[in-house]
Scaffold this motif. Structure first.
Motif, PDB file in Angstrom:
ATOM      1  N   PRO A  41       0.813  -1.217   0.000  1.00 49.57           N
ATOM      2  CA  PRO A  41       0.000   0.000   0.000  1.00 49.57           C
ATOM      3  C   PRO A  41       0.848   1.269   0.000  1.00 49.57           C
ATOM      4  N   ILE A  42       2.103   1.164   0.415  1.00 48.57           N
ATOM      5  CA  ILE A  42       2.938   2.357   0.451  1.00 48.57           C
ATOM      6  C   ILE A  42       3.317   2.812  -0.963  1.00 48.57           C
ATOM      7  N   ASP A  43       3.209   1.915  -1.942  1.00 46.76           N
ATOM      8  CA  ASP A  43       3.587   2.257  -3.303  1.00 46.76           C
ATOM      9  C   ASP A  43       2.730   3.389  -3.870  1.00 46.76           C
ATOM     10  N   LEU A  50       7.239  11.067   0.787  1.00 50.33           N
ATOM     11  CA  LEU A  50       8.505  11.783   0.642  1.00 50.33           C
ATOM     12  C   LEU A  50       8.357  13.274   0.952  1.00 50.33           C
ATOM     13  N   VAL A  51       7.263  13.876   0.522  1.00 52.31           N
ATOM     14  CA  VAL A  51       7.028  15.297   0.821  1.00 52.31           C
ATOM     15  C   VAL A  51       6.857  15.503   2.320  1.00 52.31           C
ATOM     16  N   ILE A  52       6.100  14.617   2.965  1.00 47.43           N
ATOM     17  CA  ILE A  52       5.910  14.728   4.419  1.00 47.43           C
ATOM     18  C   ILE A  52       7.247  14.563   5.141  1.00 47.43           C
ATOM     19  N   ALA A  53       8.076  13.619   4.700  1.00 47.57           N
ATOM     20  CA  ALA A  53       9.384  13.412   5.326  1.00 47.57           C
ATOM     21  C   ALA A  53      10.276  14.629   5.126  1.00 47.57           C
TER      22      ALA A  53
END
Length: 67
Positions: A41-43, A50-53
């Protein structure tokens, strides 16, 4: 050797060759490969993750530099 004898020998050889060809074992094909696993599901949300990180890293860096 007479032509008639050659025909008999040739006929016998063809029959023997056909028996040898039929005597080969039937090799079953290997079983098909299992289907690939479903996508994680992370795909689907990888760009958002990546934006949140990146935002989290910037905020942490900003807080550490203010101390």
């Amino acid at each position: 050797m007479k032509i008639q004898n050659r025909k008999y020998i040739a006929s016998i050889l063809f029959v023997l060759i056909s028996f040898v060809c039929n005597a080969q074992p039937d090799v079953a094909p290997p079983p098909p490969a299992p289907p690939p696993p479903p996508g994680m599901p992370i795909d689907d949300f990888l760009p958002i993750l990546l934006v949140i990180a990146l935002i989290y890293g910037i905020v942490k860096r900003f807080k550490l530099s203010r101390r």
